[in-house]
Design a protein around this motif. Sequence first.
Motif, PDB file in Angstrom:
ATOM      1  N   PRO A 222       4.670  -3.394  -1.943  1.00  0.00           N
ATOM      2  CA  PRO A 222       5.749  -3.539  -0.970  1.00  0.00           C
ATOM      3  C   PRO A 222       6.835  -2.499  -1.197  1.00  0.00           C
ATOM      4  O   PRO A 222       7.180  -2.167  -2.324  1.00  0.00           O
ATOM      5  CB  PRO A 222       6.245  -4.961  -1.233  1.00  0.00           C
ATOM      6  CG  PRO A 222       5.079  -5.670  -1.826  1.00  0.00           C
ATOM      7  CD  PRO A 222       4.383  -4.634  -2.653  1.00  0.00           C
ATOM      8  N   ARG A 297      -2.938  -9.469  10.034  1.00  0.00           N
ATOM      9  CA  ARG A 297      -2.953  -8.841   8.717  1.00  0.00           C
ATOM     10  C   ARG A 297      -4.002  -9.476   7.815  1.00  0.00           C
ATOM     11  O   ARG A 297      -4.406 -10.625   8.022  1.00  0.00           O
ATOM     12  CB  ARG A 297      -1.589  -8.917   8.021  1.00  0.00           C
ATOM     13  CG  ARG A 297      -1.110 -10.324   7.717  1.00  0.00           C
ATOM     14  CD  ARG A 297       0.220 -10.331   6.954  1.00  0.00           C
ATOM     15  NE  ARG A 297       0.005 -10.377   5.504  1.00  0.00           N
ATOM     16  CZ  ARG A 297       0.218  -9.379   4.682  1.00  0.00           C
ATOM     17  NH1 ARG A 297       0.669  -8.224   5.144  1.00  0.00           N
ATOM     18  NH2 ARG A 297      -0.017  -9.492   3.394  1.00  0.00           N
ATOM     19  N   ALA A 303       3.132  -6.798   1.516  1.00  0.00           N
ATOM     20  CA  ALA A 303       3.872  -7.945   2.067  1.00  0.00           C
ATOM     21  C   ALA A 303       4.552  -7.592   3.380  1.00  0.00           C
ATOM     22  O   ALA A 303       5.182  -6.539   3.516  1.00  0.00           O
ATOM     23  CB  ALA A 303       4.900  -8.434   1.057  1.00  0.00           C
ATOM     24  N   GLU A 304       4.372  -8.484   4.364  1.00  0.00           N
ATOM     25  CA  GLU A 304       5.007  -8.389   5.679  1.00  0.00           C
ATOM     26  C   GLU A 304       4.488  -7.234   6.535  1.00  0.00           C
ATOM     27  O   GLU A 304       5.061  -6.952   7.591  1.00  0.00           O
ATOM     28  CB  GLU A 304       6.533  -8.278   5.550  1.00  0.00           C
ATOM     29  CG  GLU A 304       7.179  -9.431   4.809  1.00  0.00           C
ATOM     30  CD  GLU A 304       6.815 -10.785   5.420  1.00  0.00           C
ATOM     31  OE1 GLU A 304       6.804 -10.896   6.653  1.00  0.00           O
ATOM     32  OE2 GLU A 304       6.520 -11.725   4.651  1.00  0.00           O
ATOM     33  N   HIS A 305       3.413  -6.572   6.101  1.00  0.00           N
ATOM     34  CA  HIS A 305       2.866  -5.513   6.956  1.00  0.00           C
ATOM     35  C   HIS A 305       1.814  -6.108   7.891  1.00  0.00           C
ATOM     36  O   HIS A 305       0.806  -6.640   7.453  1.00  0.00           O
ATOM     37  CB  HIS A 305       2.228  -4.395   6.126  1.00  0.00           C
ATOM     38  CG  HIS A 305       1.594  -3.343   6.994  1.00  0.00           C
ATOM     39  ND1 HIS A 305       2.333  -2.437   7.725  1.00  0.00           N
ATOM     40  CD2 HIS A 305       0.279  -3.083   7.291  1.00  0.00           C
ATOM     41  CE1 HIS A 305       1.520  -1.656   8.419  1.00  0.00           C
ATOM     42  NE2 HIS A 305       0.270  -2.023   8.177  1.00  0.00           N
ATOM     43  N   TYR A 306       2.058  -5.995   9.181  1.00  0.00           N
ATOM     44  CA  TYR A 306       1.144  -6.505  10.200  1.00  0.00           C
ATOM     45  C   TYR A 306       0.672  -5.352  11.095  1.00  0.00           C
ATOM     46  O   TYR A 306       1.434  -4.441  11.397  1.00  0.00           O
ATOM     47  CB  TYR A 306       1.831  -7.555  11.085  1.00  0.00           C
ATOM     48  CG  TYR A 306       2.026  -8.881  10.408  1.00  0.00           C
ATOM     49  CD1 TYR A 306       1.126  -9.927  10.599  1.00  0.00           C
ATOM     50  CD2 TYR A 306       3.120  -9.098   9.577  1.00  0.00           C
ATOM     51  CE1 TYR A 306       1.303 -11.159   9.987  1.00  0.00           C
ATOM     52  CE2 TYR A 306       3.310 -10.321   8.955  1.00  0.00           C
ATOM     53  CZ  TYR A 306       2.402 -11.344   9.162  1.00  0.00           C
ATOM     54  OH  TYR A 306       2.582 -12.546   8.547  1.00  0.00           O
TER      55      TYR A 306
END
Length: 360
Positions: A222, A297, A303-306
């Motif tokens: 991240p 994802r 983390a939080e990557h879509y």
Amino acid sequence: MAKWGEGDPRWIVEERPDATNVNNWHWTEKNAAHWSKEKLQTLLMGLQIDDASIGRCYISEVSSIEGEAVANNRKGKLIFFYEWVIKCNWKGNVNGQAEEISGKLEIPNLSEENSADEITVDVSLDTSGSKEDLLKNLMRSKGEKAIREQLSKYILALRDEFAKDMIKPSKLTDGGSINSFQTEAQLKKTKSEASSSSTTNHKKPATAAAATAPKQPQQPTPGVKIDTTTLTLTDTFKCSADEFYQVLTDPKLVQAFTQNKVTVEAHAGGQFSLLDGNIVGKFTHLEPGKVIKQNWRVKNWPAEHYSEVTITINQKEDATEVNISQKGVPRTDLVRTEEGWKRFYFESIKRTFGFGASMF
């Protein structure tokens, strides 16, 4: 396709304590691999090819039968998926000669995608010579025809013998009994699954298919800038556009082709979780029978990557074309993501619902 929970009387399984498949509406599946191997062995072993002017050949051994076969009942229609590679040994004699000549033959494409007259029969010899060539030509001409005839018998028997008990008379049509293909143990299992929430998180290990997925490359941590790319895929399914849309938005149908408990909330902003939480995201836009957009994802992405997935569903004359555009795929994960769509979505959907197979 009727939607679950909207009171359509065809979805009577929901209302029955035994979850019986009334009127053959819901899909059932039966593994035909063992039966098929025995049937093919019986049809091919000892098959004789004679020509009064040349000599005689016969299949002396069915050395291997590799592949799979499944029979499905969907909406009262029998649908078959089968794919076999068959290898045999053959022997023969030229007229008036005691010397036995041997060779091999291979059938590489016995599948529902080919009609009987399109099946390939490759013939080879163990030794070379003029006598050998005579018998090889015999196997290529009369032998190929005879083998195709036997394989066409297998295709018919798969429907008429193996799957004859998969569709029972309906009490609503002719006074017969309801579909009784499911065993008591299967009925209990179906009952249990039907009564549980389709949005319950799956606690068991991932499917064998997910467990055997290619080793995941190391992903960025991240906060690190990610090098991304766009993935595009196209495939064709033998179903209507509405049916394909339902398969990706109805929790029961998603659970069927993933073989896992799932979370599917098919509305804008609704969450989804598949394959034991390995794939998660939310729906951002839906047009029934036409378009599905998602933020999507894989669990091990930063983390939080879509990524942004757009699934466009196009109704054709006799099939449905599906186009997928996925923006924001980590470049290091492109190959694995493409393989995942093909294996865990496209191939599994076709096999489970018969959307890639012949219908009788």
